[in-house]
Structures are given as C-alpha cells and as structure tokens.
Design a protein around this motif. Structure first.
Motif, PDB file in Angstrom:
ATOM      1  N   GLY A 223       0.790  -1.227   0.000  1.00  9.09           N
ATOM      2  CA  GLY A 223       0.000   0.000   0.000  1.00  9.09           C
ATOM      3  C   GLY A 223       0.820   1.273   0.000  1.00  9.09           C
ATOM      4  N   MET A 224       0.328   2.224  -0.787  1.00 11.03           N
ATOM      5  CA  MET A 224       0.960   3.551  -0.845  1.00 11.03           C
ATOM      6  C   MET A 224      -0.135   4.604  -0.752  1.00 11.03           C
ATOM      7  N   VAL A 225       0.115   5.648   0.013  1.00 10.14           N
ATOM      8  CA  VAL A 225      -0.823   6.776   0.074  1.00 10.14           C
ATOM      9  C   VAL A 225      -0.046   8.021  -0.317  1.00 10.14           C
ATOM     10  N   TRP A 226      -0.685   8.858  -1.127  1.00 10.66           N
ATOM     11  CA  TRP A 226       0.039  10.055  -1.586  1.00 10.66           C
ATOM     12  C   TRP A 226      -0.884  11.234  -1.780  1.00 10.66           C
ATOM     13  N   THR A 227      -0.275  12.413  -1.714  1.00 10.84           N
ATOM     14  CA  THR A 227      -0.995  13.634  -2.058  1.00 10.84           C
ATOM     15  C   THR A 227       0.009  14.654  -2.579  1.00 10.84           C
ATOM     16  N   TRP A 228      -0.518  15.789  -3.020  1.00 11.69           N
ATOM     17  CA  TRP A 228       0.369  16.809  -3.597  1.00 11.69           C
ATOM     18  C   TRP A 228      -0.145  18.189  -3.239  1.00 11.69           C
ATOM     19  N   ALA A 229       0.761  19.161  -3.299  1.00 16.20           N
ATOM     20  CA  ALA A 229       0.400  20.565  -3.055  1.00 16.20           C
ATOM     21  C   ALA A 229       1.170  21.437  -4.032  1.00 16.20           C
ATOM     22  N   THR A 230       0.483  22.423  -4.582  1.00 17.51           N
ATOM     23  CA  THR A 230       1.110  23.310  -5.576  1.00 17.51           C
ATOM     24  C   THR A 230       1.413  24.681  -4.954  1.00 17.51           C
ATOM     25  N   LEU A 231       2.194  25.465  -5.681  1.00 20.88           N
ATOM     26  CA  LEU A 231       2.449  26.844  -5.245  1.00 20.88           C
ATOM     27  C   LEU A 231       1.145  27.634  -5.219  1.00 20.88           C
ATOM     28  N   ALA A 232       0.230  27.296  -6.145  1.00 24.74           N
ATOM     29  CA  ALA A 232      -1.066  27.989  -6.168  1.00 24.74           C
ATOM     30  C   ALA A 232      -1.851  27.698  -4.885  1.00 24.74           C
ATOM     31  N   ASP A 233      -1.731  26.459  -4.368  1.00 25.66           N
ATOM     32  CA  ASP A 233      -2.405  26.128  -3.099  1.00 25.66           C
ATOM     33  C   ASP A 233      -1.879  27.027  -1.973  1.00 25.66           C
ATOM     34  N   LEU A 234      -0.541  27.172  -1.934  1.00 24.81           N
ATOM     35  CA  LEU A 234       0.071  28.014  -0.897  1.00 24.81           C
ATOM     36  C   LEU A 234      -0.429  29.450  -1.023  1.00 24.81           C
ATOM     37  N   GLU A 235      -0.437  29.929  -2.255  1.00 20.80           N
ATOM     38  CA  GLU A 235      -0.826  31.315  -2.496  1.00 20.80           C
ATOM     39  C   GLU A 235      -2.283  31.564  -2.098  1.00 20.80           C
ATOM     40  N   ARG A 236      -3.151  30.609  -2.466  1.00 21.35           N
ATOM     41  CA  ARG A 236      -4.576  30.754  -2.166  1.00 21.35           C
ATOM     42  C   ARG A 236      -4.819  30.895  -0.666  1.00 21.35           C
ATOM     43  N   HIS A 237      -3.976  30.216   0.119  1.00 22.41           N
ATOM     44  CA  HIS A 237      -4.155  30.282   1.575  1.00 22.41           C
ATOM     45  C   HIS A 237      -3.180  31.257   2.234  1.00 22.41           C
ATOM     46  N   GLY A 238      -2.387  31.937   1.416  1.00 20.71           N
ATOM     47  CA  GLY A 238      -1.460  32.933   1.945  1.00 20.71           C
ATOM     48  C   GLY A 238      -0.397  32.341   2.852  1.00 20.71           C
ATOM     49  N   GLN A 239       0.122  31.158   2.494  1.00 17.66           N
ATOM     50  CA  GLN A 239       1.068  30.458   3.379  1.00 17.66           C
ATOM     51  C   GLN A 239       2.451  30.289   2.741  1.00 17.66           C
ATOM     52  N   PRO A 240       3.504  30.343   3.563  1.00 18.65           N
ATOM     53  CA  PRO A 240       4.856  30.061   3.064  1.00 18.65           C
ATOM     54  C   PRO A 240       5.074  28.557   2.930  1.00 18.65           C
ATOM     55  N   PRO A 241       6.055  28.124   2.105  1.00 18.31           N
ATOM     56  CA  PRO A 241       6.242  26.693   1.836  1.00 18.31           C
ATOM     57  C   PRO A 241       6.491  25.825   3.076  1.00 18.31           C
ATOM     58  N   TYR A 242       7.146  26.396   4.109  1.00 13.45           N
ATOM     59  CA  TYR A 242       7.517  25.529   5.233  1.00 13.45           C
ATOM     60  C   TYR A 242       6.308  24.904   5.935  1.00 13.45           C
ATOM     61  N   VAL A 243       5.116  25.506   5.782  1.00  7.67           N
ATOM     62  CA  VAL A 243       3.954  24.919   6.472  1.00  7.67           C
ATOM     63  C   VAL A 243       3.631  23.525   5.927  1.00  7.67           C
ATOM     64  N   LEU A 244       4.188  23.181   4.761  1.00  9.42           N
ATOM     65  CA  LEU A 244       3.954  21.842   4.200  1.00  9.42           C
ATOM     66  C   LEU A 244       4.969  20.811   4.700  1.00  9.42           C
ATOM     67  N   ASP A 245       5.990  21.260   5.442  1.00  5.83           N
ATOM     68  CA  ASP A 245       7.056  20.353   5.880  1.00  5.83           C
ATOM     69  C   ASP A 245       6.533  19.208   6.756  1.00  5.83           C
ATOM     70  N   THR A 246       5.486  19.484   7.542  1.00  3.56           N
ATOM     71  CA  THR A 246       4.986  18.462   8.472  1.00  3.56           C
ATOM     72  C   THR A 246       3.760  17.740   7.916  1.00  3.56           C
ATOM     73  N   LEU A 247       3.393  18.053   6.674  1.00  8.84           N
ATOM     74  CA  LEU A 247       2.203  17.450   6.071  1.00  8.84           C
ATOM     75  C   LEU A 247       2.324  15.927   5.944  1.00  8.84           C
ATOM     76  N   ILE A 248       3.543  15.448   5.822  1.00 10.04           N
ATOM     77  CA  ILE A 248       3.754  14.006   5.685  1.00 10.04           C
ATOM     78  C   ILE A 248       3.275  13.255   6.943  1.00 10.04           C
ATOM     79  N   ASP A 249       3.246  13.920   8.082  1.00  8.53           N
ATOM     80  CA  ASP A 249       2.911  13.213   9.327  1.00  8.53           C
ATOM     81  C   ASP A 249       1.490  12.643   9.350  1.00  8.53           C
TER      82      ASP A 249
END
Ligand code: AMP
Ligand code: MN
Ligand code: MN
Length: 338
Positions: free
Chosen positions: A238-264
């Motif tokens: 089994g594998m689970v995956w997702t993705w996030a784009t720069l547009a996603d960050l921009e839409r929510h007004g967030q810097p890239p580092y907020v995605l660092d812990t998304l893997i958890d």
C-alpha cells in the motif's frame, strides 16, 4: 545493509584540533541544508552558541536560498547568528556544516565549503556522500544535534539553557517528539541533560509543534482531502500520496515551510506502508517526501533519484508533473519489492 560506523577517535580529535586551530577573531561560517528544519537550525545555532562561549567573536550561520526561517524556529536562541546567503563570509577560516547529506543540499554555498582552508561536517544521514575535510557522520545518531553535543563536550563547552534549547528542538523534531525507532536510551539521557538546564519542554513543544496559522490548517485540510490510497502499490503493501502546488500556498497565503509536516498525517494511514507528499517548489519541480513503516528502504528510492535520507524517511527533487513524479515512485517501489 550494515550501517557505516560512527566517527572514529581520530576524527573526533581532528574536529577538536580544527576548531582549536582557529583564533577567536577568525571568521567561522556555519552552514545547514536548504529549507532548514528543526535539526538543521537547532544543531547549527546550538553549536554556534557553543563557539561563542569559547570566545569566538566572528560567527555567521546561513543556509542556501531565500532567507525564510520557518516561524516555529525564528525565536531559537542564537538566531542573531543567522544571515542571508549573500552575507555569508566570502573567505572564512573555518566552515562547519550541519545535517547536510550531500553537497547539493548546500546549493551555491558548496563552493564556499570546498574553498575553505578547513571544514568540519556534522551529520547523521546514512546516505551522506562524504565531503568536507573532517567528517563526523554518525548514522546511528537520532539527530545531527547528538553529534553537535558530543563535539561541544569534547571542546569543553558546558551546556547552558540556550544551547540546550537549540539542541532539544533539533532532537525533538528529528525523533518525531521522541516517537521514532532512533529514540534510544541515549536519546532520553541526552534529553534529560538538556531539560536539566532549565528549559521548558511543554513551552517548546507548543511553539514548535502545536502552533500554526489558521490558513495553514485550511491548506492542510484541502491537501489531505485529495490524498489517494493505492492498496496494490508497493508490492501490495500500500501507498498513500498527495500533492500541493504553489497555487495552493498562495490561495491560503502560506509560506512553503507549512507543508514540511504534512507528511505526518499522511504517513499515519494504516492501509499503506509507504507515504508520499509531492510539494511544488517551481514550475515542473517538486520536493518529494517519502516515508515507510518498515517494509521499504525509501532512502534507496530517494538516492536513485539524486536525493537522500534515512531508511524510513527520505526525499528527493522530482521533475515534470506531480503525476509523473508519483508514477516514478510507484515504479521504483515495485522494482524494489518484486
Ligand atoms: P523530508 O521529507 O523533507 O522531511 O526529508 C526526509 C529526509 O530526507 C531528511 O533526512 C532529509 O534530509 C532527506 N532529504 C529530503 N529531501 C532531500 C534531497 N533532495 N536530497 C537529499 N536528502 C533529502
Ligand atoms: Mn534535516
Ligand atoms: Mn537531521
């Protein structure tokens, strides 16, 4: 695969001699990896403060790329040592490198390292490619801060609360708050010595792990909501995956580092051994996080793509569309497991 061994007595002695050979007014430049995490910044700043206690007066710390310190780490003691990449010493007497598995993780600063009269590399990645003059690479260490603390002790630096806070943040982040397999008796003994300096683990955890902007939570919700589970992938594990784009960050007004812990949250999915998060860094370029619960050596997958990491936590830079990157991971996992 047997792990490379810990640093030898000669390597420790060479590192101590390298630091002692520099004068108090010599320029000392500290580097950590691009997109720095808690271990990169914590081990670098903790060591930098230790050098300051030894009397060094000209210490600068930096990392390649945008001068964006993730806000959980912005208040670390020693943060005043940080300078943007262009302000790094041009010609330092000594370079010390933290948590960097390969020179590619230093970007253009790799040249500064190669040109320095002396460099010391502190790291704990099994995939470390072997660079720098003095190499203190211990793949059994839970964090680079474990190596940094040992070198500080050999240099005669006594732990104080500020140094300890940096080393503790590094240890807590790289062990997933003392949850991962690397969390040994020695890790808890080090944590106990760090806490004994008077630091407040609860306060640090709230600041580092449990404080995110509202927009980061909404972004996380959206990105987790589009996750895909593939039970047949990874040889049926089994594998689970997702993705996030720069547009996603921009839409929510967030810097890239907020995605660092998304893997958890992604890696907590019970039906999958392998988890993957693909994060856009530029058009056609993605930072890929890989985790395994034990069936797969994901560092092998990462290294084959020019990345690195540990057996159960690794990463690489992928190119093309997010789907292409995931397809590559899917294929490599099948090759690995069949
Ligand atoms: P991450 O998924 O970003 O938390 O990284 C997991 C592990 O893989 C860490 O030990 C990183 O140092 C390592 N890693 C991530 N990306 C790369 C890369 N592009 N090259 C080498 N090592 C990486
Ligand atoms: Mn790191
Ligand atoms: Mn680390």
């Amino acid at each position: 695969m047997s792990l490379p061994s810990e640093p030898t007595a000669e390597q420790w002695a060479a590192a101590v001699a390298a630091v002692r050979s520099a004068g108090a007014d010599d320029e000392v430049q500290l580097f950590c990896h691009v997109n720095p995490d808690g271990d990169a910044l914590g081990s670098m700043l903790g060591f930098g403060l230790g050098l300051r206690r030894l009397g060094f007066t000209r210490i600068r710390a930096t990392f390649p790329g945008d001068f964006a310190v993730p806000s959980p780490y912005a208040a670390l003691p020693g943060a005043d040592l940080l300078v943007p990449e262009p302000e790094a010493f041009a010609d330092p007497r000594l370079v010390v490198v933290f948590d960097v598995a390969s020179e590619s993780r230093l970007g253009a600063l790799a040249g500064r390292l190669a040109a320095a009269p002396c460099s010391i590399v502190l790291d704990h990645h099994a995939s470390n490619t072997g660079f720098g003059d003095v190499r203190l690479v211990d793949p059994r260490a839970a964090a680079t801060s474990v190596v940094a603390e040992q070198l500080l002790a050999r240099l005669g630096v006594e732990l104080d609360r500020e140094i300890a806070e940096c080393l503790y943040v590094a240890l807590a982040t790289d062990t997933g708050s003392f949850k991962f397999d690397m969390t040994t008796v020695a890790v808890h003994e080090l944590a106990a010595r760090l806490i004994a300096t008077g630091l407040r683990p609860g306060e640090i955890s709230r600041r580092v792990f449990d404080s995110r902007p509202f927009g980061a939570m909404k972004l996380t919700g959206e990105v987790l909501g589009r996750a895909v589970l593939e039970p047949a992938a990874a040889g049926g594990r089994g594998m689970v995956w997702t993705w996030a784009t720069l547009a996603d960050l921009e839409r929510h007004g967030q810097p890239p580092y907020v995605l660092d812990t998304l893997i958890d949250p992604v890696r907590s999915v019970a039906e999958a051994d392998v988890s993957v998060v693909v994060k856009q860094v530029a058009a056609g370029e993605w930072s890929v996080s890989l985790r395994s619960k034990g069936a797969v050596d994901v560092s092998g997958v990462a290294v084959s793509q020019g990345g690195g990491g540990h057996r159960l936590a690794a990463g690489f830079t992928g190119y093309g569309e997010a789907d292409d990157v995931v397809a590559t991971v899917r294929r490599l996992l099948d090759e690995y497991l069949n």
